[in-house]
Scaffold this motif. Sequence first.
Motif, PDB file in Angstrom:
ATOM      1  N   GLY A   1      24.338   9.044  -7.171  1.00 59.89           N
ATOM      2  CA  GLY A   1      25.195   9.293  -8.317  1.00 59.89           C
ATOM      3  C   GLY A   1      24.890  10.642  -8.946  1.00 59.89           C
ATOM      4  O   GLY A   1      23.869  11.267  -8.683  1.00 59.89           O
ATOM      5  N   GLU A   2      25.797  11.094  -9.775  1.00 59.49           N
ATOM      6  CA  GLU A   2      25.650  12.378 -10.446  1.00 59.49           C
ATOM      7  C   GLU A   2      25.761  12.191 -11.944  1.00 59.49           C
ATOM      8  O   GLU A   2      26.610  11.431 -12.428  1.00 59.49           O
ATOM      9  CB  GLU A   2      26.730  13.357  -9.967  1.00 59.49           C
ATOM     10  CG  GLU A   2      26.650  13.682  -8.479  1.00 59.49           C
ATOM     11  CD  GLU A   2      27.721  14.654  -8.052  1.00 59.49           C
ATOM     12  OE1 GLU A   2      28.548  15.031  -8.913  1.00 59.49           O
ATOM     13  OE2 GLU A   2      27.744  15.032  -6.865  1.00 59.49           O
ATOM     14  N   ALA A   3      24.906  12.877 -12.676  1.00 57.90           N
ATOM     15  CA  ALA A   3      24.948  12.798 -14.134  1.00 57.90           C
ATOM     16  C   ALA A   3      26.277  13.340 -14.641  1.00 57.90           C
ATOM     17  O   ALA A   3      26.822  14.309 -14.124  1.00 57.90           O
ATOM     18  CB  ALA A   3      23.786  13.590 -14.733  1.00 57.90           C
ATOM     19  N   VAL A   4      26.818  12.677 -15.643  1.00 59.41           N
ATOM     20  CA  VAL A   4      28.069  13.113 -16.244  1.00 59.41           C
ATOM     21  C   VAL A   4      27.868  13.293 -17.737  1.00 59.41           C
ATOM     22  O   VAL A   4      26.988  12.681 -18.347  1.00 59.41           O
ATOM     23  CB  VAL A   4      29.201  12.100 -15.993  1.00 59.41           C
ATOM     24  CG1 VAL A   4      29.513  12.008 -14.515  1.00 59.41           C
ATOM     25  CG2 VAL A   4      28.854  10.726 -16.550  1.00 59.41           C
ATOM     26  N   THR A   5      28.671  14.144 -18.320  1.00 52.65           N
ATOM     27  CA  THR A   5      28.635  14.339 -19.759  1.00 52.65           C
ATOM     28  C   THR A   5      29.297  13.153 -20.437  1.00 52.65           C
ATOM     29  O   THR A   5      30.353  12.689 -20.008  1.00 52.65           O
ATOM     30  CB  THR A   5      29.380  15.622 -20.157  1.00 52.65           C
ATOM     31  OG1 THR A   5      28.790  16.714 -19.466  1.00 52.65           O
ATOM     32  CG2 THR A   5      29.305  15.857 -21.657  1.00 52.65           C
ATOM     33  N   ALA A   6      28.676  12.654 -21.467  1.00 54.43           N
ATOM     34  CA  ALA A   6      29.215  11.498 -22.167  1.00 54.43           C
ATOM     35  C   ALA A   6      30.635  11.784 -22.643  1.00 54.43           C
ATOM     36  O   ALA A   6      30.952  12.886 -23.106  1.00 54.43           O
ATOM     37  CB  ALA A   6      28.323  11.146 -23.357  1.00 54.43           C
ATOM     38  N   VAL A   7      31.484  10.777 -22.507  1.00 56.95           N
ATOM     39  CA  VAL A   7      32.865  10.925 -22.938  1.00 56.95           C
ATOM     40  C   VAL A   7      32.920  10.833 -24.455  1.00 56.95           C
ATOM     41  O   VAL A   7      32.520   9.824 -25.041  1.00 56.95           O
ATOM     42  CB  VAL A   7      33.739   9.819 -22.316  1.00 56.95           C
ATOM     43  CG1 VAL A   7      35.185   9.970 -22.779  1.00 56.95           C
ATOM     44  CG2 VAL A   7      33.650   9.868 -20.798  1.00 56.95           C
ATOM     45  N   ASP A   8      33.376  11.891 -25.101  1.00 56.97           N
ATOM     46  CA  ASP A   8      33.459  11.914 -26.556  1.00 56.97           C
ATOM     47  C   ASP A   8      34.847  11.424 -26.968  1.00 56.97           C
ATOM     48  O   ASP A   8      35.783  12.201 -27.134  1.00 56.97           O
ATOM     49  CB  ASP A   8      33.215  13.328 -27.084  1.00 56.97           C
ATOM     50  CG  ASP A   8      33.156  13.377 -28.612  1.00 56.97           C
ATOM     51  OD1 ASP A   8      33.120  12.292 -29.220  1.00 56.97           O
ATOM     52  OD2 ASP A   8      33.163  14.493 -29.172  1.00 56.97           O
ATOM     53  N   ASP A   9      34.980  10.125 -27.116  1.00 55.58           N
ATOM     54  CA  ASP A   9      36.287   9.553 -27.421  1.00 55.58           C
ATOM     55  C   ASP A   9      36.284   8.826 -28.760  1.00 55.58           C
ATOM     56  O   ASP A   9      37.037   7.879 -28.976  1.00 55.58           O
ATOM     57  CB  ASP A   9      36.726   8.612 -26.298  1.00 55.58           C
ATOM     58  CG  ASP A   9      35.659   7.574 -25.958  1.00 55.58           C
ATOM     59  OD1 ASP A   9      34.613   7.562 -26.641  1.00 55.58           O
ATOM     60  OD2 ASP A   9      35.877   6.776 -25.029  1.00 55.58           O
ATOM     61  N   GLY A  10      35.412   9.272 -29.660  1.00 53.35           N
ATOM     62  CA  GLY A  10      35.379   8.688 -30.988  1.00 53.35           C
ATOM     63  C   GLY A  10      34.686   7.346 -31.012  1.00 53.35           C
ATOM     64  O   GLY A  10      33.844   7.034 -30.174  1.00 53.35           O
TER      65      GLY A  10
ATOM     66  N   TYR B   1      29.240   7.330  -9.968  1.00 50.82           N
ATOM     67  CA  TYR B   1      28.778   6.891  -8.669  1.00 50.82           C
ATOM     68  C   TYR B   1      29.839   7.104  -7.597  1.00 50.82           C
ATOM     69  O   TYR B   1      31.003   7.361  -7.882  1.00 50.82           O
ATOM     70  CB  TYR B   1      28.374   5.415  -8.726  1.00 50.82           C
ATOM     71  CG  TYR B   1      27.147   5.180  -9.572  1.00 50.82           C
ATOM     72  CD1 TYR B   1      25.885   5.459  -9.079  1.00 50.82           C
ATOM     73  CD2 TYR B   1      27.256   4.712 -10.874  1.00 50.82           C
ATOM     74  CE1 TYR B   1      24.750   5.262  -9.853  1.00 50.82           C
ATOM     75  CE2 TYR B   1      26.129   4.509 -11.655  1.00 50.82           C
ATOM     76  CZ  TYR B   1      24.884   4.786 -11.141  1.00 50.82           C
ATOM     77  OH  TYR B   1      23.768   4.587 -11.916  1.00 50.82           O
ATOM     78  N   GLY B   2      29.435   6.946  -6.362  1.00 53.82           N
ATOM     79  CA  GLY B   2      30.332   7.124  -5.233  1.00 53.82           C
ATOM     80  C   GLY B   2      29.673   7.970  -4.169  1.00 53.82           C
ATOM     81  O   GLY B   2      28.623   8.587  -4.390  1.00 53.82           O
ATOM     82  N   GLY B   3      30.290   8.000  -3.008  1.00 54.43           N
ATOM     83  CA  GLY B   3      29.822   8.892  -1.959  1.00 54.43           C
ATOM     84  C   GLY B   3      28.929   8.265  -0.914  1.00 54.43           C
ATOM     85  O   GLY B   3      28.689   8.885   0.124  1.00 54.43           O
ATOM     86  N   ARG B   4      28.430   7.064  -1.141  1.00 51.99           N
ATOM     87  CA  ARG B   4      27.622   6.430  -0.107  1.00 51.99           C
ATOM     88  C   ARG B   4      28.517   5.979   1.052  1.00 51.99           C
ATOM     89  O   ARG B   4      29.705   5.704   0.863  1.00 51.99           O
ATOM     90  CB  ARG B   4      26.874   5.219  -0.670  1.00 51.99           C
ATOM     91  CG  ARG B   4      25.823   5.553  -1.714  1.00 51.99           C
ATOM     92  CD  ARG B   4      25.031   4.313  -2.072  1.00 51.99           C
ATOM     93  NE  ARG B   4      24.101   4.549  -3.159  1.00 51.99           N
ATOM     94  CZ  ARG B   4      23.308   3.614  -3.681  1.00 51.99           C
ATOM     95  NH1 ARG B   4      23.337   2.380  -3.195  1.00 51.99           N
ATOM     96  NH2 ARG B   4      22.490   3.896  -4.673  1.00 51.99           N
ATOM     97  N   GLU B   5      27.941   5.893   2.221  1.00 54.99           N
ATOM     98  CA  GLU B   5      28.704   5.410   3.366  1.00 54.99           C
ATOM     99  C   GLU B   5      29.100   3.954   3.132  1.00 54.99           C
ATOM    100  O   GLU B   5      28.268   3.120   2.763  1.00 54.99           O
ATOM    101  CB  GLU B   5      27.870   5.531   4.646  1.00 54.99           C
ATOM    102  CG  GLU B   5      27.475   6.960   5.007  1.00 54.99           C
ATOM    103  CD  GLU B   5      28.687   7.819   5.308  1.00 54.99           C
ATOM    104  OE1 GLU B   5      29.635   7.313   5.950  1.00 54.99           O
ATOM    105  OE2 GLU B   5      28.700   8.998   4.902  1.00 54.99           O
ATOM    106  N   GLY B   6      30.386   3.658   3.356  1.00 52.23           N
ATOM    107  CA  GLY B   6      30.917   2.344   2.996  1.00 52.23           C
ATOM    108  C   GLY B   6      30.237   1.181   3.698  1.00 52.23           C
ATOM    109  O   GLY B   6      29.849   0.199   3.056  1.00 52.23           O
ATOM    110  N   PHE B   7      30.071   1.271   5.016  1.00 51.19           N
ATOM    111  CA  PHE B   7      29.473   0.141   5.725  1.00 51.19           C
ATOM    112  C   PHE B   7      27.986   0.029   5.432  1.00 51.19           C
ATOM    113  O   PHE B   7      27.465  -1.077   5.265  1.00 51.19           O
ATOM    114  CB  PHE B   7      29.711   0.264   7.233  1.00 51.19           C
ATOM    115  CG  PHE B   7      29.160  -0.899   8.003  1.00 51.19           C
ATOM    116  CD1 PHE B   7      29.702  -2.163   7.848  1.00 51.19           C
ATOM    117  CD2 PHE B   7      28.075  -0.750   8.855  1.00 51.19           C
ATOM    118  CE1 PHE B   7      29.182  -3.259   8.532  1.00 51.19           C
ATOM    119  CE2 PHE B   7      27.555  -1.827   9.546  1.00 51.19           C
ATOM    120  CZ  PHE B   7      28.113  -3.087   9.379  1.00 51.19           C
TER     121      PHE B   7
END
Length: 287
Positions: free
Chosen positions: A24-33, A55-61
């Motif tokens: 996974g990759e760190a993301v900036t927190a969503v500032d949605d109030g 998250y994402g990017g791992r091989e599916g099987f």
Amino acid sequence: MNDDAEERADEPSRNISGGPDGGGEAVTAVDDGEPASRAEAVVDELGEMYWQKAYGGREGFECLVRTILSQNTSDKASQPAHNSLMSRYGSPASGAGEEGGDETDLAESLAAAAQDELAETISSAGLYNQKSETIIRLAGRVVEGYGGADGFDEFVKSGDPGDVRETLLEMKGVGPKTADCVLLFSGGRNGVFPVDTHVHRIARRMGLAPADADHEQVRRAIDAAVPGEKCGFGHTAMIQFGREYCTAREPACLDGPEACPLVEYCDQVGVDELSGEVVDPAEVVDS
């Protein structure tokens, strides 16, 4: 699984899916109030406490196999089994990397595996006879239906999420949590909040879902209340919170409200601070 089985002595202190080894990759927190629901507020707090990742990017099987290995056991037990399986069945074929060499297709390799040898390879994960049979059966279906691991990976990552989930649930040995983990960790799909024993317990104890809700009802309650982009890290961070604070038998709130950082959001269903008694939230409904 009951609470005693869930909280074994070998339960690792760190959730590898959210920790540094979990991808996974760190993301900036969503500032949605202000959060629109108590469940979203809880996920926001968990993100501040632990991590906020996409998250994402791992091989599916491989992700499917990894999740099968993790069923009814801990990271500490299933990770070595996964490593051993990949070393034996997922290593490059002889000559790979050289001109004319071919890479091993994990699904093809496992579909052709001898069940007793695979069981021995994954023995640290527990239930190894059952899991080896499931993995070989799933591998055969993936080879037959998708031509191998690469085709299955493409389906998981580009197919309609609802169709992917339905297809996975049609596979014997794949339950809702396993299907959702594949969608999340391989497909990188928003709005997927896998429900394991920690999430199931915490959501009902806090009052984010009905006290007698099953795993699927908990998933629906959280999915409806938490924005899709927050579901992935909400899942992995809630597992970590369950390991550190909201354990099955000795939640931190028994030491006083100041001991739990999320006490203001919690209904403490099934927890009696005065007596120290802790029961499954469903027992409160039944009593």
